[in-house]
Motif scaffolding. Structure first.
Motif, PDB file in Angstrom:
ATOM      1  N   ASN A  55       0.839  -1.200   0.000  1.00 33.21           N
ATOM      2  CA  ASN A  55       0.000   0.000   0.000  1.00 33.21           C
ATOM      3  C   ASN A  55       0.874   1.250   0.000  1.00 33.21           C
ATOM      4  N   ARG A  56       0.720   2.090  -1.060  1.00 34.17           N
ATOM      5  CA  ARG A  56       1.537   3.307  -1.148  1.00 34.17           C
ATOM      6  C   ARG A  56       1.018   4.390  -0.213  1.00 34.17           C
ATOM      7  N   GLU A  57      -0.268   4.307   0.113  1.00 41.73           N
ATOM      8  CA  GLU A  57      -0.892   5.343   0.944  1.00 41.73           C
ATOM      9  C   GLU A  57      -0.855   4.959   2.419  1.00 41.73           C
ATOM     10  N   ARG A  58      -0.033   3.995   2.762  1.00 44.03           N
ATOM     11  CA  ARG A  58       0.011   3.537   4.149  1.00 44.03           C
ATOM     12  C   ARG A  58       0.382   4.701   5.073  1.00 44.03           C
ATOM     13  N   GLY A  59      -0.430   4.923   6.056  1.00 39.89           N
ATOM     14  CA  GLY A  59      -0.152   5.990   7.005  1.00 39.89           C
ATOM     15  C   GLY A  59      -0.707   7.346   6.630  1.00 39.89           C
ATOM     16  N   VAL A  60      -1.259   7.481   5.410  1.00 38.07           N
ATOM     17  CA  VAL A  60      -1.828   8.768   4.998  1.00 38.07           C
ATOM     18  C   VAL A  60      -3.314   8.763   5.360  1.00 38.07           C
ATOM     19  N   SER A  61      -3.701   9.707   6.178  1.00 36.18           N
ATOM     20  CA  SER A  61      -5.088   9.736   6.638  1.00 36.18           C
ATOM     21  C   SER A  61      -5.628  11.156   6.598  1.00 36.18           C
ATOM     22  N   ARG A  65      -5.313  14.033   9.541  1.00 33.33           N
ATOM     23  CA  ARG A  65      -4.647  15.182   8.900  1.00 33.33           C
ATOM     24  C   ARG A  65      -3.137  14.996   8.832  1.00 33.33           C
ATOM     25  N   THR A  66      -2.730  13.830   8.338  1.00 34.49           N
ATOM     26  CA  THR A  66      -1.289  13.551   8.264  1.00 34.49           C
ATOM     27  C   THR A  66      -0.627  14.292   7.106  1.00 34.49           C
ATOM     28  N   GLY A  67      -1.394  14.598   6.050  1.00 35.68           N
ATOM     29  CA  GLY A  67      -0.788  15.175   4.865  1.00 35.68           C
ATOM     30  C   GLY A  67      -0.177  14.103   3.998  1.00 35.68           C
ATOM     31  N   LEU A  68       0.374  14.547   2.878  1.00 34.41           N
ATOM     32  CA  LEU A  68       0.972  13.583   1.961  1.00 34.41           C
ATOM     33  C   LEU A  68       2.321  13.107   2.490  1.00 34.41           C
ATOM     34  N   ARG A  69       2.822  11.975   1.940  1.00 28.72           N
ATOM     35  CA  ARG A  69       4.096  11.427   2.418  1.00 28.72           C
ATOM     36  C   ARG A  69       5.267  12.234   1.881  1.00 28.72           C
ATOM     37  N   GLN A  70       5.083  12.769   0.688  1.00 33.07           N
ATOM     38  CA  GLN A  70       6.141  13.619   0.139  1.00 33.07           C
ATOM     39  C   GLN A  70       5.521  14.898  -0.386  1.00 33.07           C
ATOM     40  N   PRO A  71       6.202  16.028  -0.352  1.00 38.01           N
ATOM     41  CA  PRO A  71       5.608  17.300  -0.818  1.00 38.01           C
ATOM     42  C   PRO A  71       5.363  17.273  -2.320  1.00 38.01           C
ATOM     43  N   VAL A  72       4.314  17.984  -2.733  1.00 35.93           N
ATOM     44  CA  VAL A  72       3.992  18.108  -4.155  1.00 35.93           C
ATOM     45  C   VAL A  72       4.190  19.560  -4.569  1.00 35.93           C
ATOM     46  N   SER A  73       3.922  19.844  -5.863  1.00 34.81           N
ATOM     47  CA  SER A  73       4.260  21.174  -6.388  1.00 34.81           C
ATOM     48  C   SER A  73       3.450  22.292  -5.736  1.00 34.81           C
ATOM     49  N   VAL A  74       2.216  22.005  -5.291  1.00 35.19           N
ATOM     50  CA  VAL A  74       1.370  23.069  -4.723  1.00 35.19           C
ATOM     51  C   VAL A  74       1.462  23.110  -3.209  1.00 35.19           C
TER      52      VAL A  74
END
Lengths: 262, 190
Positions: A55-61, A65-74
């Protein structure tokens, strides 16, 4: 290879210096040996070859309100926050010619005051409306429709706000509009009945041609009419003379009968 | 092709001829909806296409789409406005049909008035309260209800018990000294 494979882990534990404190008592040795014999791994592949989970989204909730695992452009752009207080929200620019303004008597308040509602005239009477054309009556009907929509909308809003008095005044006003609408219908009904009566008359009128060919109305001039009347009178006299004979025949016969019998 | 595209862009309207419509639309205040939406209470026999044509022909409002629903009303005993509803006489009020219209241009209702002096709300509320109080007197079981003076009596008693107030006898409550007792019938011979 002197010891058996089953005995090896136990022996390793016993030999390890750091675990000396956790050495089980000697009387538990048979159970340890039997347990070690029964264990078997789920997969023969070593666990280091595959990650814990696919699961790539493991821990993302979103709930935590955990946020993404890595930052994105926005990620650096701050998110807009909703304005919870309705007074601080920006005002919507409404077109002053918007059609829905016609659901209100004024633009500054949602409903009329009782005084404003009471300031109305009398309804149109049937006598006045009889003189009006269909276009006038039709447009007046639509004016009445809009006025009723206005009254109903404002009455609903007054009740919702629990604003106070004004219900009786608006009902009076609506009654006036309804009387006008009824008068329009009466004028139109009268007009329809007089038209249908005229149609009945036209069927027997010689001046009117209802066949659909040629002119509908051919008036006869007075001079011609007089001549025609004279001719008709003469014609009638000629026609009626044999009729008179026919009518007189039985009398004649009756007069003659005794003669014959005699 | 060009003519067809133009025709598609123009507001699509029906050709149902209604010369003398005899119904009312009630525009509703919907602050929680976007300003391009407007909600109406419509008669039950009106459909979405009718409303679209009506709003265009009568008010000049182009409509993008209409959504409608019918709200069934709760079953109640006896007819509405009945002060004492007759038991087991079931009645369901007529359903209410509402239509939600999506428009091109936004529309916001005029603001609610700050004070309701022009509608004489103070008198209105007072009259309503008076009427309700009057009605409760004639309801079944009204005599078992505690009196309205009960609260003030309890307050007064509490004040006496806590010695905040001192009880003083009124003039009419005090004994009047009228002298010694006098036999009324003095000349009676036994």
């Amino acid at each position: 290879m002197s010891t058996s494979t089953a005995l090896r882990p136990v022996a390793r534990q016993l030999l390890r210096a750091s675990r000396t404190r956790n050495i089980p008592p000697t009387f538990l040795l048979p159970s340890l040996l039997s347990g070690a014999q029964q264990t078997s791994p789920f997969s023969s592949t070593s666990s280091t070859y595959y990650p814990r989970d696919n699961n790539r989204e493991r821990g993302v909730s979103t709930q935590r309100r955990t946020g993404l695992r890595q930052p994105v452009s926005v990620s650096k752009t701050p998110l807009p926050k909703p304005v919870l207080n309705p007074e601080k929200r920006s005002k919507v620019e409404v077109d002053p010619d918007h059609g829905l303004w016609q659901f209100f008597h004024s633009k500054d308040k949602p409903m009329n005051t009782p005084e404003e509602d009471h300031a109305h005239g009398r309804p149109w009477s049937v006598e006045e409306l009889r003189q009006k054309s269909w276009e006038d009556l039709h447009s007046l009907w639509w004016v009445c429709c809009k006025e009723r929509n206005r009254i109903v909308t404002e009455a609903y809003e007054r009740k919702r706000l629990n604003a106070g008095y004004g219900d009786a005044e608006s009902k009076e006003r609506e009654a006036m509009v309804k009387i006008t609408m009824r008068a329009i219908k009466q004028a139109l009904t009268e007009r329809y009945y007089s038209w249908s009566d005229a149609e009945e008359l036209a069927k027997t009128d010689p001046e009117i041609n209802l066949s659909g060919e040629g002119s509908v109305y051919t008036p006869k001039e007075y001079a011609e009419e007089d001549l025609l009347e004279e001719e008709e009178v003469l014609g009638e006299q000629e026609e009626t003379s044999p009729e008179k004979n026919v009518l007189l025949e039985p009398e004649v016969k009756s007069a003659e009968k005794p003669v014959v019998s005699a | 092709m060009a003519a067809q595209t133009v025709a598609r862009r123009a507001p699509r309207l029906g050709n149902k001829h209604v010369f003398l419509p005899n119904f009312t639309l009630t525009l509703l205040r919907t602050p929680k909806l976007p300003p391009t939406f407007a909600s109406f209470i419509v008669p039950l026999n009106l459909n979405k296409l009718d409303l679209r044509d009506y709003l265009w022909n009568c008010y000049g409002v182009p409509v993008r789409g209409v959504r409608s629903y019918i709200q069934m009303q709760k079953v109640r005993q006896d007819k509405p406005r009945e002060k004492r509803p007759f038991p087991r006489k079931w009645f369901r009020p007529r359903s209410i049909k509402k239509m939600l219209v999506e428009m091109d241009q936004p529309f916001v209702w005029p603001e609610e008035p700050k004070d309701y002096d022009l509608w004489d709300k103070v008198t209105y509320d007072a009259a309503q309260k008076e009427r309700e109080d009057n009605e409760t007197q004639y309801r079944p079981g009204a005599r078992e209800l505690p009196s309205s003076e009960r609260g003030t009596i309890a307050e007064q008693a509490k004040a006496y018990l806590e010695a905040k107030e001192k009880w003083e006898a009124k003039q009419e409550d005090q004994w009047e000294d009228v002298g010694s007792a006098v036999e009324v019938e003095q000349d009676v011979k036994i």
